[in-house]
Design a protein around this motif. Sequence first.
Motif, short mmCIF file in Angstrom:
data_model
loop_
_atom_site.label_atom_id
_atom_site.label_comp_id
_atom_site.label_asym_id
_atom_site.label_seq_id
_atom_site.Cartn_x
_atom_site.Cartn_y
_atom_site.Cartn_z
N HIS A 28 9.49 11.67 0.65
CA HIS A 28 8.05 11.42 0.60
C HIS A 28 7.60 10.24 1.45
O HIS A 28 6.42 10.15 1.77
CB HIS A 28 7.62 11.20 -0.85
CG HIS A 28 7.89 12.38 -1.73
ND1 HIS A 28 7.05 13.47 -1.80
CD2 HIS A 28 8.93 12.67 -2.54
CE1 HIS A 28 7.56 14.37 -2.63
NE2 HIS A 28 8.70 13.90 -3.10
N VAL A 29 8.51 9.32 1.75
CA VAL A 29 8.17 8.15 2.57
C VAL A 29 9.28 7.92 3.59
O VAL A 29 10.39 8.42 3.44
CB VAL A 29 7.97 6.88 1.70
CG1 VAL A 29 6.84 7.06 0.72
CG2 VAL A 29 9.24 6.50 0.98
N LYS A 30 8.97 7.15 4.62
CA LYS A 30 9.95 6.84 5.66
C LYS A 30 10.70 5.57 5.27
O LYS A 30 10.26 4.46 5.58
CB LYS A 30 9.25 6.65 7.01
CG LYS A 30 8.58 7.90 7.51
CD LYS A 30 7.83 7.64 8.81
CE LYS A 30 7.11 8.90 9.24
NZ LYS A 30 6.29 8.68 10.43
N LEU A 31 11.81 5.73 4.57
CA LEU A 31 12.61 4.59 4.14
C LEU A 31 13.40 4.00 5.30
O LEU A 31 13.86 4.73 6.18
CB LEU A 31 13.61 5.00 3.05
CG LEU A 31 13.04 5.46 1.72
CD1 LEU A 31 14.18 5.90 0.80
CD2 LEU A 31 12.23 4.36 1.08
N ALA A 32 13.60 2.69 5.26
CA ALA A 32 14.50 2.05 6.22
C ALA A 32 15.94 2.29 5.78
O ALA A 32 16.85 2.27 6.60
CB ALA A 32 14.21 0.55 6.30
N GLY A 33 16.14 2.54 4.49
CA GLY A 33 17.48 2.82 3.98
C GLY A 33 17.58 2.57 2.49
O GLY A 33 16.60 2.24 1.82
N ALA A 50 0.83 -1.21 0.00
CA ALA A 50 0.00 0.00 0.00
C ALA A 50 0.86 1.26 0.00
O ALA A 50 0.46 2.29 -0.51
CB ALA A 50 -0.93 0.00 1.20
N ASP A 51 2.08 1.18 0.59
CA ASP A 51 2.98 2.33 0.63
C ASP A 51 4.42 1.83 0.71
O ASP A 51 4.67 0.64 0.79
CB ASP A 51 2.66 3.24 1.81
CG ASP A 51 2.78 2.53 3.15
OD1 ASP A 51 3.76 1.80 3.37
OD2 ASP A 51 1.89 2.71 3.99
#
Length: 95
Positions: free
Chosen positions: A56-61, A25-26
Amino acid sequence: MTLIGLDPTSGPLSEAKGRPARRRADLDGVTIGLISNGLGESDKILAAIGEEVGRHVKLAGTVAVRKPSVSVPPDPIDWERLINQVTVAVAGFGG
């Protein structure tokens, strides 16, 4: 682990060809692989793509990989990093 290559010109997937992974979904919490062929400014462009997605999104890395040549896959150690650490990857072609 079984890898399934998808050819976008082959038409819809059938049961015999396998199924694509369920779409998320994201992108929150994913790690993005950035695969460069090392030509031109592909490393810089891919780094900028990773930064822009991260706005724009919370990346883990991110995991950046540079292939040794245009016509070969990533080195085995880099391929393992991608398989084990990355959720989704972007391949960039510089010229």
